[in-house]
Enzyme design. Structure first.
Site: not given
Length: 282
Positions: A19-20, A48, A53, A163, A191, A194
């Site tokens: 959810t960053w 997460d 954030y 993480q 994390y 991609l």
């Protein structure tokens, strides 16, 4: 969906939702909530977030998204700032996160990165949070092997996960950290699976070898990048998706099975480094 088992026996999906940067744009709020809910309803019930954030905006968004669901079927992770990870602040930080999330407990609470608070103090506080029922378990983020060794020396045997940034183009964690975590029954939570924006991500998406694997499976290069991470042992991941199209593509990637030929092709194109000097950050 494939599961991964934590050292306390809890099973969680290998693919969750990050959810960053989410919750920071009011114009995208409904779309982001719809996206998170679609993921929950399609086996991606691991979410997460962090107090960092949007300075709590992400937690508030997650809280609204999860409100209609059976809390016991969700696995909610949040993270504490390092300067809040000591006795003076961690208990209030945790309660603030719980209030924003609209829940009575966190399934896992992570130290976001290492700061000046001694590990002994953070470990003691985490264990007290478990005893109080405010969190079910705890872990860390952005800690390398030397840090993890020090954490264990400080009594951190109950750490459940680490993480870190990890993807096909940044495989440094495979050299020392991932084997160490496997030895100590602590899965690695990846994390940015991609890759972050920039030249590295562009080179991954345009790579002809990745394209060949994607064409073979009739999927996108992005899905192959995600599936590479999902194929790693003792690893689970939390990619962010802020649209239905993106979260559906992420979920579909979990059903792709890369064979030995695929993995050899990807490994040759982006090999694991021979040695590393610290955690990858790109």
């Amino acid at each position: 969906m494939k599961k991964i088992t934590l050292k306390d026996g809890t099973e969680i999906p290998v693919l969750g939702q990050g959810t960053w940067y989410m919750g920071e744009n009011p114009a995208k709020k409904e779309q982001e909530i719809e996206t998170l809910r679609w993921g929950i309803e399609h086996d991606m019930n691991l979410i997460d977030t962090a107090e960092m954030y949007g300075e709590g905006a992400s937690e508030e968004l997650v809280g609204e998204a999860i409100a209609p669901y059976d809390r016991s079927k969700l696995f909610i992770v949040s993270k504490v700032y390092p300067w809040n990870a000591g006795r003076d602040h961690i208990f209030q930080s945790c309660r603030n996160s719980l209030k924003r999330l609209g829940t009575d407990y966190l399934d896992m609470y992570l130290l976001h990165w290492r700061g000046d608070v001694p590990f002994e103090e953070t470990v003691d506080c985490m264990e007290e949070l478990v005893e109080e029922g405010l969190i079910r378990r705890w872990g860390v983020s952005n800690l390398d092997v030397d840090d993890m060794e020090e954490l264990l020396d400080a009594g951190g045997d109950n750490c459940m996960a680490d993480q870190v940034l990890y993807h096909l183009g940044s495989r440094g964690a495979e050299v020392e950290l991932l084997p160490w975590l496997q030895e100590h029954q602590m899965p690695m939570m990846a994390y940015c699976p991609l890759a972050q924006a920039g030249r590295l991500k562009a080179s991954l998406l345009q790579n002809p070898e990745i394209q060949k694997v994607a064409d073979k499976h009739h999927v996108t290069n992005v899905q192959i990048l995600l599936d590479f991470v999902l194929s790693r042992p003792y690893t689970f991941t939390v990619p962010k998706a802020s649209s239905l199209e993106h979260v559906k593509a992420n979920r579909a990637a979990a059903d792709i099975i890369l064979d030995e030929e695929d993995l050899k092709r990807l490994d040759a194109a982006f090999p694991k480094p021979a040695y590393v000097n610290g955690l990858d950050m790109a």
